[in-house]
Design a protein around this motif. Structure first.
Motif, PDB file in Angstrom:
ATOM      1  N   PHE A 140      54.376  17.194  49.101  1.00 15.31           N
ATOM      2  CA  PHE A 140      54.391  16.241  47.728  1.00 15.31           C
ATOM      3  C   PHE A 140      53.288  16.682  46.692  1.00 15.31           C
ATOM      4  CE2 PHE A 140      51.351  13.565  49.575  1.00 15.31           C
ATOM      5  CZ  PHE A 140      50.307  13.145  48.587  1.00 15.31           C
ATOM      6  N   ALA A 141      52.358  17.187  47.319  1.00 16.10           N
ATOM      7  CA  ALA A 141      51.190  17.411  46.330  1.00 16.10           C
ATOM      8  C   ALA A 141      51.766  18.610  45.579  1.00 16.10           C
ATOM      9  CB  ALA A 141      50.016  17.750  46.872  1.00 16.10           C
ATOM     10  N   ARG A 142      52.168  19.531  46.389  1.00 20.72           N
ATOM     11  CA  ARG A 142      52.812  20.901  45.665  1.00 20.72           C
ATOM     12  C   ARG A 142      53.955  20.560  44.601  1.00 20.72           C
ATOM     13  NH1 ARG A 142      50.771  25.043  48.385  1.00 20.72           N
ATOM     14  NH2 ARG A 142      50.440  24.994  50.348  1.00 20.72           N
ATOM     15  N   PRO A 212      50.097  23.128  37.562  1.00 23.20           N
ATOM     16  CA  PRO A 212      50.951  23.943  38.243  1.00 23.20           C
ATOM     17  C   PRO A 212      50.085  25.025  39.143  1.00 23.20           C
ATOM     18  CG  PRO A 212      51.619  23.473  36.064  1.00 23.20           C
ATOM     19  CD  PRO A 212      50.262  23.015  36.083  1.00 23.20           C
ATOM     20  N   ASP A 213      48.987  25.527  38.617  1.00 28.72           N
ATOM     21  CA  ASP A 213      48.463  26.688  39.500  1.00 28.72           C
ATOM     22  C   ASP A 213      47.163  26.047  40.285  1.00 28.72           C
ATOM     23  OD1 ASP A 213      46.940  25.756  37.370  1.00 28.72           O
ATOM     24  OD2 ASP A 213      46.195  27.802  36.660  1.00 28.72           O
ATOM     25  N   ALA A 214      47.180  24.757  40.883  1.00 29.25           N
ATOM     26  CA  ALA A 214      46.242  24.238  41.389  1.00 29.25           C
ATOM     27  C   ALA A 214      45.960  25.003  42.815  1.00 29.25           C
ATOM     28  CB  ALA A 214      46.563  22.731  41.904  1.00 29.25           C
ATOM     29  N   ALA A 221      42.797  17.898  47.953  1.00 29.96           N
ATOM     30  CA  ALA A 221      42.025  16.546  47.522  1.00 29.96           C
ATOM     31  C   ALA A 221      43.058  15.697  46.713  1.00 29.96           C
ATOM     32  CB  ALA A 221      40.857  17.267  46.455  1.00 29.96           C
ATOM     33  N   PHE A 222      44.173  16.179  46.064  1.00 28.75           N
ATOM     34  CA  PHE A 222      45.081  15.264  45.629  1.00 28.75           C
ATOM     35  C   PHE A 222      45.790  14.524  46.641  1.00 28.75           C
ATOM     36  CE2 PHE A 222      49.396  14.412  43.803  1.00 28.75           C
ATOM     37  CZ  PHE A 222      49.040  13.530  42.776  1.00 28.75           C
ATOM     38  N   ARG A 223      46.042  15.236  47.429  1.00 23.62           N
ATOM     39  CA  ARG A 223      46.908  14.507  48.630  1.00 23.62           C
ATOM     40  C   ARG A 223      45.918  13.235  49.408  1.00 23.62           C
ATOM     41  NH1 ARG A 223      46.747  17.888  53.907  1.00 23.62           N
ATOM     42  NH2 ARG A 223      44.603  17.167  53.437  1.00 23.62           N
ATOM     43  N   ALA A 228      44.527   7.902  49.991  1.00 20.67           N
ATOM     44  CA  ALA A 228      43.354   6.789  50.201  1.00 20.67           C
ATOM     45  C   ALA A 228      44.058   5.568  49.146  1.00 20.67           C
ATOM     46  CB  ALA A 228      42.180   7.161  49.194  1.00 20.67           C
ATOM     47  N   SER A 229      44.717   5.828  48.233  1.00 18.77           N
ATOM     48  CA  SER A 229      45.460   4.696  47.338  1.00 18.77           C
ATOM     49  C   SER A 229      46.492   3.890  48.158  1.00 18.77           C
ATOM     50  CB  SER A 229      46.293   5.321  46.102  1.00 18.77           C
ATOM     51  OG  SER A 229      45.271   5.882  44.941  1.00 18.77           O
ATOM     52  N   VAL A 230      47.447   4.619  48.883  1.00 23.81           N
ATOM     53  CA  VAL A 230      48.030   4.007  49.922  1.00 23.81           C
ATOM     54  C   VAL A 230      47.417   3.080  50.710  1.00 23.81           C
ATOM     55  CG1 VAL A 230      49.908   4.112  51.605  1.00 23.81           C
ATOM     56  CG2 VAL A 230      50.038   5.612  49.523  1.00 23.81           C
TER      57      VAL A 230
END
Length: 240
Positions: A140-142, A212-214, A221-223, A228-230
């Motif tokens: 989902f992060a990608r 897009p190029d993360a 880290a985004f995942r 953590a939010s959930v």
């Protein structure tokens, strides 16, 4: 699509809508934080799955009530290997969970629901209640990075209380395939019905997508931030 098949599809969809509305009524289901969902444009919702995925119709029903939009759900690929299910699921808003299908839906401006835990959370043990089983998934992060869409975290309360696990649950699991994550638990309701617990779905503040190029580390880290939010929504509203 020929006329008889189109009529059948509409009839199945109407029946599913009625069933979802009844499920929401039975569980006194509510959706909080609907203001975080845009009324148009693509968005990716990411959150926890309940046992058997039973809560999904009620959740989708509430989203449609609150926004007027029909969400699309990214569905575990294994279910599309079952002939009847792979035919009916798309009629009900289920999309095989490939990156290509997800990108197509988001580019079309759809509201897409993703459960990163997939079958791991659907077929959980009793000790896995309300635990995220996202493993090392970066899908989902990608997807969010590539599509450039915001991610709205959500948490479902009550979703792991609609059924209960009997004593000796490990021995009562049914293996659907050779993959260990498809070991289906045998759970109990209140007679022929699920337990009438209240279902509450909390939507959190949207997260801007990674670029897009993360890099891999930035995607991880985004995942972890979304997870953590959930978890925060689950903890904060555990007695709501």
């Amino acid at each position: 699509m020929d006329a008889p098949l189109a009529s059948l599809r509409r009839a199945v969809f109407r029946l599913a809508e009625q069933g979802a509305a009844l499920s929401a009524l039975y569980h006194r289901a509510r959706l909080l934080g609907c203001e975080h969902l845009p009324l148009k444009g693509p968005v990716l919702l990411v959150g926890n799955h309940g046992v058997w995925g039973y809560e999904t119709p009620a959740f989708f029903h509430l989203i449609h009530q609150g926004t007027g939009r029909y969400p699309l759900g990214l569905t575990e690929r294994g279910f599309f290997r079952i002939p009847l299910i792979r035919t009916v699921l798309p009629w009900l808003g289920g999309v095989e969970g490939t990156r290509e299908n997800a990108m197509t839906a988001l580019r079309a401006g759809s509201l897409v629901v993703c459960y990163p835990g997939g079958a791991w959370e659907t077929f959980k043990h009793s000790h896995g209640r309300y635990r995220l089983r996202w493993e090392q998934s970066l899908g989902f992060a990608r997807l969010a990075a590539r599509a450039g869409v915001p991610v709205v975290p959500f948490a479902g309360q009550g979703v792991d209380d609609t059924f209960r696990w009997p004593p000796g649950e490990e021995r009562l699991r049914v293996r659907l395939t050779n993959d260990d994550k498809y070991r289906m638990p045998l759970v109990m309701g209140m007679g022929p019905l699920p337990w009438p617990v209240r279902l509450t779905f909390h939507l959190g503040t949207p997260h801007a997508p990674p670029p897009p190029d993360a890099s891999e580390s930035r995607l991880r880290a985004f995942r972890d931030t979304v997870a953590a939010s959930v978890r925060g929504l689950l903890t904060r509203h555990s007695h709501a």
